[in-house]
Design an enzyme around this catalytic site. Structure first.
Site, mmCIF file in Angstrom:
data_model
loop_
_atom_site.group_PDB
_atom_site.id
_atom_site.type_symbol
_atom_site.label_atom_id
_atom_site.label_comp_id
_atom_site.label_asym_id
_atom_site.label_seq_id
_atom_site.Cartn_x
_atom_site.Cartn_y
_atom_site.Cartn_z
ATOM 1 N N LYS A 288 -26.469 -23.072 10.484
ATOM 2 C CA LYS A 288 -26.618 -21.622 10.258
ATOM 3 C C LYS A 288 -25.549 -20.864 11.055
ATOM 4 O O LYS A 288 -24.452 -21.379 11.213
ATOM 5 C CB LYS A 288 -28.050 -21.180 10.599
ATOM 6 N N GLU B 106 -32.582 -18.050 3.135
ATOM 7 C CA GLU B 106 -32.013 -16.903 3.867
ATOM 8 C C GLU B 106 -30.980 -16.166 3.009
ATOM 9 O O GLU B 106 -30.829 -14.952 3.117
ATOM 10 C CB GLU B 106 -31.428 -17.389 5.206
ATOM 11 N N GLU C 222 -37.548 -26.500 0.479
ATOM 12 C CA GLU C 222 -37.761 -25.860 1.776
ATOM 13 C C GLU C 222 -38.759 -24.713 1.609
ATOM 14 O O GLU C 222 -38.376 -23.606 1.209
ATOM 15 C CB GLU C 222 -36.440 -25.288 2.311
ATOM 16 N N GLY D 94 -37.947 -22.586 10.339
ATOM 17 C CA GLY D 94 -37.825 -21.974 11.662
ATOM 18 C C GLY D 94 -39.133 -21.549 12.287
ATOM 19 O O GLY D 94 -39.136 -20.824 13.283
HETATM 20 P P1 PGA Z 1 -35.417 -25.344 10.400
HETATM 21 O O1 PGA Z 1 -34.451 -24.817 9.223
HETATM 22 O O2 PGA Z 1 -35.256 -26.844 10.455
HETATM 23 O O3 PGA Z 1 -34.896 -24.674 11.630
HETATM 24 O O4 PGA Z 1 -36.798 -24.932 10.026
HETATM 25 C C1 PGA Z 1 -34.313 -25.541 8.036
HETATM 26 C C2 PGA Z 1 -33.361 -24.846 7.116
HETATM 27 O O5 PGA Z 1 -33.363 -23.608 7.077
HETATM 28 O O6 PGA Z 1 -32.573 -25.492 6.403
#
Ligand code: PGA
Length: 253
Positions: free
Chosen positions: A14, A101, A169, A175
């Site tokens: 990210k 996102e 996901e 997150g």
């Molecule tokens: P995370 O994010 O492992 O921090 O939950 C996963 C992602 O957004 O691909």
């Protein structure tokens, strides 16, 4: 565990990582022993500013790199955008498209995600197409329908198994430290494979790698990665810690 599909564990950094963080990838490469390399494909998707340097530093390690997004356009007057061919030129093999996102914060709809996936394929990249339901959609019993609808809108027609990866996901798991039950992941991955069969034909669908993503950590990776039709992980936060990323990869081996 006997797997028919070679797993992929991809790290999504990210908007994290300055040049000094290239050391994280160095530690992943150093810790990735021959047995792990033989069993699992690894990829790291850093911010675009680090992609070329990271690709150079991982050359010869077998660890691939990827972008986190690409433009749907090939080139031109699109200030701030990055074309898929530019990611490929910087050494990327993969590009994440349609991450929640991007869908939520940048208003990307399924048609946009599909156009980006097509641009990726045209540039010889493998798109990692992300899909996932919100908490409200799951609670309303619509998770499978939402995800299958996203697939139908986002997956380029006539894709071959090697030319795309799908990452499930759940938005509410990203997150947050929350994860679906193994049963819910199994149900969703079976449904995703069936939907891909409808879209691409059984033969192509049976070879597509289906990743699970959302709060994958060393402590839950073994359970999540042993679920039927889970062919690896898309890892956010834990990919920023080399030991954690490696532990997750080992859970796939
Ligand atoms: P995370 O994010 O492992 O921090 O939950 C996963 C992602 O957004 O691909």
């Amino acid at each position: 565990m006997a797997r028919s599909i070679r797993p992929l564990v991809a790290g999504n950094w990210k908007m994290n990582g300055l040049k000094s963080e290239l050391a994280i990838a160095g530690a992943v490469a150093t810790g990735c022993d021959a047995a792990l390399r033989q069993a699992v494909d690894l990829a790291i998707c850093p911010p675009a500013t680090l992609l070329a340097a990271l690709s150079d530093s991982l050359a010869g390690t077998g660890i691939a790199t990827g972008g986190q997004d690409c433009s749907r356009e090939a080139s031109g007057a699109f200030t701030g955008e990055i074309a898929a061919a530019m990611l490929a030129d910087a050494g990327a093999r993969y590009v994440i498209v349609g991450h929640s996102e991007r869908r939520t914060l940048h208003g990307e709809d399924d048609a946009t995600v599909r156009a980006k996936a097509e641009a990726a394929v045209a540039a010889q990249l493998v798109p990692i197409i992300c899909v996932g339901e919100t908490r409200a959609e799951r609670e309303a019993g619509r998770a499978v329908a939402v995800v299958c609808g996203q697939l139908a809108g986002s997956v380029p027609a006539a894709s071959g198994a090697a030319s795309l990866v799908v990452a499930y996901e759940p938005v509410w798991a990203i997150g947050t430290g929350l994860t679906p039950t193994a049963g819910d992941v199994a149900e969703m991955h079976v449904a995703i494979r069936a939907e891909l069969g409808r879209l691409l034909g059984q033969e192509a669908a049976s070879g597509v790698r289906l990743l699970y993503g959302g709060s994958v950590k060393p402590g839950n990776a073994a359970e999540l990665m042993s679920v039927r039709d889970v062919d690896g992980a898309l890892v956010g936060g834990a990919s920023l810690v080399a030991a954690d990323f490696l532990a997750i990869a080992r859970a796939c081996a």
